[in-house]
Design an enzyme around this catalytic site. Structure first.
Site, short mmCIF file in Angstrom:
data_model
loop_
_atom_site.label_atom_id
_atom_site.label_comp_id
_atom_site.label_asym_id
_atom_site.label_seq_id
_atom_site.Cartn_x
_atom_site.Cartn_y
_atom_site.Cartn_z
N LYS A 36 -6.26 -14.19 2.31
CA LYS A 36 -7.07 -13.20 3.36
C LYS A 36 -7.29 -14.11 4.56
CE LYS A 36 -9.89 -9.62 4.48
NZ LYS A 36 -8.92 -8.55 4.89
N ARG A 81 16.71 0.42 6.79
CA ARG A 81 17.44 1.42 6.20
C ARG A 81 17.27 1.28 4.61
NH1 ARG A 81 21.64 4.47 7.76
NH2 ARG A 81 23.07 5.19 5.97
N GLY A 110 -12.43 -6.83 8.07
CA GLY A 110 -12.80 -5.70 8.94
C GLY A 110 -13.71 -4.60 8.17
N THR A 111 -13.71 -4.68 7.03
CA THR A 111 -14.77 -3.86 6.34
C THR A 111 -16.22 -4.43 6.76
OG1 THR A 111 -13.30 -3.15 4.70
CG2 THR A 111 -15.43 -3.05 4.23
N THR A 116 -3.35 1.15 8.94
CA THR A 116 -2.69 -0.12 9.82
C THR A 116 -3.99 -0.86 10.63
OG1 THR A 116 -0.50 1.04 10.04
CG2 THR A 116 -1.01 -0.86 11.52
N THR A 117 -3.70 -2.25 10.43
CA THR A 117 -4.83 -2.93 11.12
C THR A 117 -4.35 -3.85 12.36
OG1 THR A 117 -4.77 -4.75 9.57
CG2 THR A 117 -6.31 -3.20 9.18
N HIS A 124 -13.16 -12.39 -0.57
CA HIS A 124 -11.84 -11.88 -0.91
C HIS A 124 -10.93 -13.11 -1.06
CE1 HIS A 124 -13.17 -8.70 2.21
NE2 HIS A 124 -12.11 -8.02 1.55
N MET A 145 0.86 -1.13 -0.22
CA MET A 145 -0.09 0.13 -0.11
C MET A 145 0.78 1.29 0.06
SD MET A 145 -2.99 -0.85 -0.01
CE MET A 145 -3.66 1.03 -0.02
#
Length: 239
Positions: A154, A42, A160-161, A95-96, A150, A18
């Site tokens: 997954k 880094r 979550g949605t 972030t989940t 999905h 993402m």
């Protein structure tokens, strides 16, 4: 509302799927300029496509920014939340898996800066959430079922949605039941079904490209910059 004509953007979690999409699409987003990108390790190059690169341990040295977009991991979330509070900047995070303590920290931070934490940054899903609440309120006593599909990789179910949509239904007075399907490479599909005697209403959203989530986060970043402190929803930034 005092929204700046141009906002300086920091991308946290820049090397993730993402984060990379946000960086790629930000270049063509009016009203935003990326001033820094932060990743867990880094960076092999200090500047990529004109954007300064920083490791997580160097986050305190990033340039001034107005809003941060965060798609990282729970262990890195506290760092970017604290930086936004210290700099007086807004935070947009996808972030989940955040802990209860981290949720409490978000509420505390929202007393100082504008914060938006969401499981899904699709603008269509934000509108769907509003429609679900409205339908639940109007169709009192109807059954409510949420079916989400999905890709096979997954892990969490319901998504979550789907749970967020269930919360919208609950605000309208309905109690949702959930079903989850994992198939192929489906990006994401959510169907909210209200069923009464002799009739059925279906509200459906389908995502066919993961870029919709990055675009939604960029939309939110543009709209949240310059707002008063508070914890916002994506629906608050539509229009």
């Amino acid at each position: 509302m005092n929204t700046p004509d141009h906002a300086r953007l920091l991308v946290h979690g820049a090397t993730g799927r993402m984060g990379r999409a946000v960086l790629r699409l930000a270049a063509d987003t009016p009203g935003l300029s990326v001033v820094g990108a932060v990743s867990g390790s880094r960076p092999p190059q200090r500047v990529v496509d004109g954007v300064p690169q920083f490791s997580a341990s160097e986050i305190g040295g990033v340039p001034a920014f107005d809003v941060a977009i965060d798609f990282s991991l729970p262990e890195g979330f506290d760092r970017v939340l604290g930086l936004c509070v210290a700099r007086g900047a807004a935070l947009v995070s996808g972030t989940t898996g955040l802990s209860e303590g981290q949720q409490q920290a978000i509420d505390e931070a929202a007393g100082k800066v504008p914060v938006l934490v969401a499981a899904n940054f699709s603008l269509g899903t934000a509108v769907l959430s509003q429609l679900v609440e409205r339908a639940a309120r109007a169709l009192h006593g109807w059954d409510c079922d949420i079916v989400e599909t999905h890709h096979v990789h997954k892990k969490d179910a319901p998504s979550g949605t789907a749970l967020v949509l269930g919360e919208s239904a609950a605000r309208g007075g309905a109690q949702a039941r959930y079903a989850s399907l994992r198939a192929g490479d489906v990006v994401g599909e959510h169907t909210v079904q209200f069923t009464g005697l002799g009739e059925r209403l279906e509200l459906v959203h389908r995502a066919t490209d993961r870029d919709v989530f990055a675009r939604g986060a960029l939309h939110a970043a543009r709209r949240i910059a310059g707002r008063p402190p508070g914890r916002l929803r994506l629906a608050d930034l539509l229009g």
